[in-house]
Enzyme design. Structure first.
Site, PDB file in Angstrom:
ATOM      1  N   ASP A  83       0.675   1.470   7.536  1.00 19.08           N
ATOM      2  CA  ASP A  83       1.234   0.029   7.603  1.00 19.08           C
ATOM      3  C   ASP A  83       0.006  -0.783   7.536  1.00 19.08           C
ATOM      4  O   ASP A  83      -1.014  -0.739   6.901  1.00 19.08           O
ATOM      5  CB  ASP A  83       2.240  -0.112   8.642  1.00 19.08           C
ATOM      6  CG  ASP A  83       2.874  -1.310   8.664  1.00 19.08           C
ATOM      7  OD1 ASP A  83       2.883  -1.979   7.522  1.00 19.08           O
ATOM      8  OD2 ASP A  83       3.759  -1.693   9.375  1.00 19.08           O
ATOM      9  N   ARG A 111      -3.940  -9.168   1.993  1.00 22.15           N
ATOM     10  CA  ARG A 111      -3.597  -9.556   3.215  1.00 22.15           C
ATOM     11  C   ARG A 111      -4.930  -9.661   4.226  1.00 22.15           C
ATOM     12  O   ARG A 111      -5.027  -8.929   5.123  1.00 22.15           O
ATOM     13  CB  ARG A 111      -2.592  -8.802   3.987  1.00 22.15           C
ATOM     14  CG  ARG A 111      -1.191  -8.829   3.292  1.00 22.15           C
ATOM     15  CD  ARG A 111      -0.104  -7.821   3.977  1.00 22.15           C
ATOM     16  NE  ARG A 111       1.164  -7.980   3.102  1.00 22.15           N
ATOM     17  CZ  ARG A 111       2.120  -7.248   3.678  1.00 22.15           C
ATOM     18  NH1 ARG A 111       2.041  -6.568   4.768  1.00 22.15           N
ATOM     19  NH2 ARG A 111       3.308  -7.387   2.883  1.00 22.15           N
ATOM     20  N   ASP A 141       0.845   0.217  12.525  1.00 22.69           N
ATOM     21  CA  ASP A 141      -0.303  -0.594  12.677  1.00 22.69           C
ATOM     22  C   ASP A 141      -1.310  -0.334  13.451  1.00 22.69           C
ATOM     23  O   ASP A 141      -0.886   0.420  14.577  1.00 22.69           O
ATOM     24  CB  ASP A 141      -0.165  -2.238  12.999  1.00 22.69           C
ATOM     25  CG  ASP A 141       0.610  -2.649  11.944  1.00 22.69           C
ATOM     26  OD1 ASP A 141       0.720  -2.592  10.732  1.00 22.69           O
ATOM     27  OD2 ASP A 141       1.680  -3.468  12.410  1.00 22.69           O
ATOM     28  N   ASP A 192      -1.650  -6.494  12.862  1.00 23.18           N
ATOM     29  CA  ASP A 192      -0.693  -7.559  12.602  1.00 23.18           C
ATOM     30  C   ASP A 192      -0.464  -8.571  13.834  1.00 23.18           C
ATOM     31  O   ASP A 192      -0.270  -8.138  14.964  1.00 23.18           O
ATOM     32  CB  ASP A 192       0.575  -6.959  12.171  1.00 23.18           C
ATOM     33  CG  ASP A 192       0.612  -6.424  10.982  1.00 23.18           C
ATOM     34  OD1 ASP A 192      -0.236  -6.382  10.206  1.00 23.18           O
ATOM     35  OD2 ASP A 192       1.816  -5.868  10.513  1.00 23.18           O
TER      36      ASP A 192
END
Length: 440
Positions: A259, A318, A220, A263
């Site tokens: 990715d 997301r 990430d 996060d």
């Protein structure tokens, strides 16, 4: 009087100045002169500005002495600045765009690694689709992939210590291919930076991930892992020159080399994400990374995150997907593309409050897709506008997707908000002011 742009101000005696420029004026008789705005590195998260302001708040490295203020323009210098001085308050100023990709993917390959051999060995017609690759020995094609991936991992990840502010200088500061690891620390600020997503050179094939298998990638742009009091502000996250549309396919599946963009996992807490741009990405933000019992034991009671005045543009999904956390998402603008899947993922034991947001959807995309139900858990979704029309996101979702009925009422009321703009005004405000290069 000429018309002023959003970042300019009309100054009269007694005017209270707010906004990006944050100019301080000294009035002397009829004349006034502007004083330079204060150093970004010394700015802290305002009181009541989201979950990050809870308790002692988030000050990052604002208290750094002169010896712990750094200006860096290379990846090596950036990592050295992070490591210097331990957890003493520090300010790291990033100048220009820092390349963290490494010389090339080939530079990370260990002797013996060959991608064509990997593809031949694990082709579904040879390997099948019932066993993953995790047990493959070190000398196998998968073992050599793991070893090569470990070299890239060590290069692209940068670990941020406690009491640190990382801030871009000017309008063009940022990173290409970096993965900031905000892991197990407290009190971090990251502002005014552009992040072009890392490109994983060595994705792993998992034939058991869905009926068709999948390529799974790492890295990430920013990971907030078990950390507390983090402020992410006025950053831009994008796939840049390597969007998913540019990636090849193997075994009939996209060779996924990205990715997430940001996060927040493993019991992280008290995070405010404000005035950022998240764009052109698939799996964008994950809050809580698993439904498992072991993860639940860590995440329950944590993952308190605020998102406000962010632009979510051309994302597939997301934005965010939430497990367990108390997430307050207000005054954000969501601009969907034709490949849109969903914005809010309603996951295990989540307590999402989504209010006063604006959504811009293209023709043919229904507002029912904004919410995606993964688990049975209620949420609050009030005063949201879709293409300029007040829309009850839960009602429209339940009407069009009856197999995923959602319940209203997250069970808590956010109080840590410094201001709430009218939802109808959000696109005009956020689109002009969010992202790197738009803070002072």
């Amino acid at each position: 009087m000429r018309t002023l742009k959003w970042h300019e101000h009309v100054i009269t005696a007694g005017t209270v100045l707010t906004g990006c420029t944050a100019l301080v004026l000294a009035l002397t008789g009829p004349a006034a002169h502007a004083v330079q705005p204060r150093d970004l590195g010394r700015q802290t998260l305002a009181a009541n500005d989201g979950w990050g302001s809870s308790g002692p708040g988030t000050t990052g490295g604002a208290a750094a002495d002169a010896a712990h203020v750094y200006t860096v323009s290379t990846w090596d210098a950036f990592k050295a600045a992070l490591a210097d001085g331990g957890t003493a308050p520090k300010i790291i100023k990033v100048k220009g765009t820092i390349d963290a990709d490494g010389p090339s993917c080939a530079s990370f390959e260990v002797p013996g690694y060959d991608f064509d051999t990997y593809l031949k060995t694990y082709a579904p017609e040879t390997w099948g689709r019932t066993k993953n690759l995790d047990g493959e020995p070190d000398g196998s094609p998968e073992g050599l992939r793991r070893a090569s991936a470990a070299l890239q991992d060590a290069y692209v990840k940068a670990y941020v210590p406690a009491n640190t502010t990382i801030v871009g200088i000017g309008k063009d500061a940022g990173f290409m291919g970096a993965s900031l690891q905000i892991k197990g620390v407290d009190n971090v600020i990251v502002r005014n930076l552009s992040f072009e997503s890392p490109l994983d050179c060595f994705p792993q094939w998992d034939p058991t991930d869905t009926a068709d298998g999948n390529w799974n990638s790492e890295y990430d742009s920013a990971v907030i892992y078990g950390s507390t009091h983090v402020w992410m502000d006025h950053n831009t996250f994008t796939d840049g020159d390597h969007p998913d549309s540019s990636l090849p396919y193997y075994y009939g599946r996209i060779y996924e080399q990205h990715d997430g963009e940001m996060d927040i996992v493993k019991g992280a807490d008290y995070v405010t994400a404000s005035w950022n741009v998240f764009e052109d990405h698939d799996k964008t933000i994950l809050i809580g990374n698993s439904d498992s019992a072991s993860t639940a034991a860590v995440d329950r009671g944590h993952l308190k995150v605020t998102f406000h005045h962010n632009l979510f543009s051309n994302l597939l999904e997301r934005a965010p997907r939430v497990r367990f956390g108390q997430v307050d998402s207000y005054n954000n603008h969501f601009v969907a593309g034709t490949d849109f899947s969903y914005s809010y993922g309603i996951g295990m034991e989540s307590q999402l409050v989504a209010e006063h947001n604006a959504f811009t959807l293209p023709d043919g995309i229904s507002a029912a897709k904004i919410l995606k139900k993964w688990k049975e858990t209620p949420l609050t979704a009030d005063d949201n506008y879709v293409n300029g029309t007040l829309t009850d996101l839960i009602v429209v979702h339940n009407a069009e997707i009856p197999g995923e009925t959602l319940q209203s009422g997250a069970g808590w009321t956010p109080t840590l908000r410094t201001r709430v703009d009218p939802a109808q005004a959000v696109p005009g405000i956020v689109d002009h002011r969010a992202g790197a290069g738009k803070v002072c």
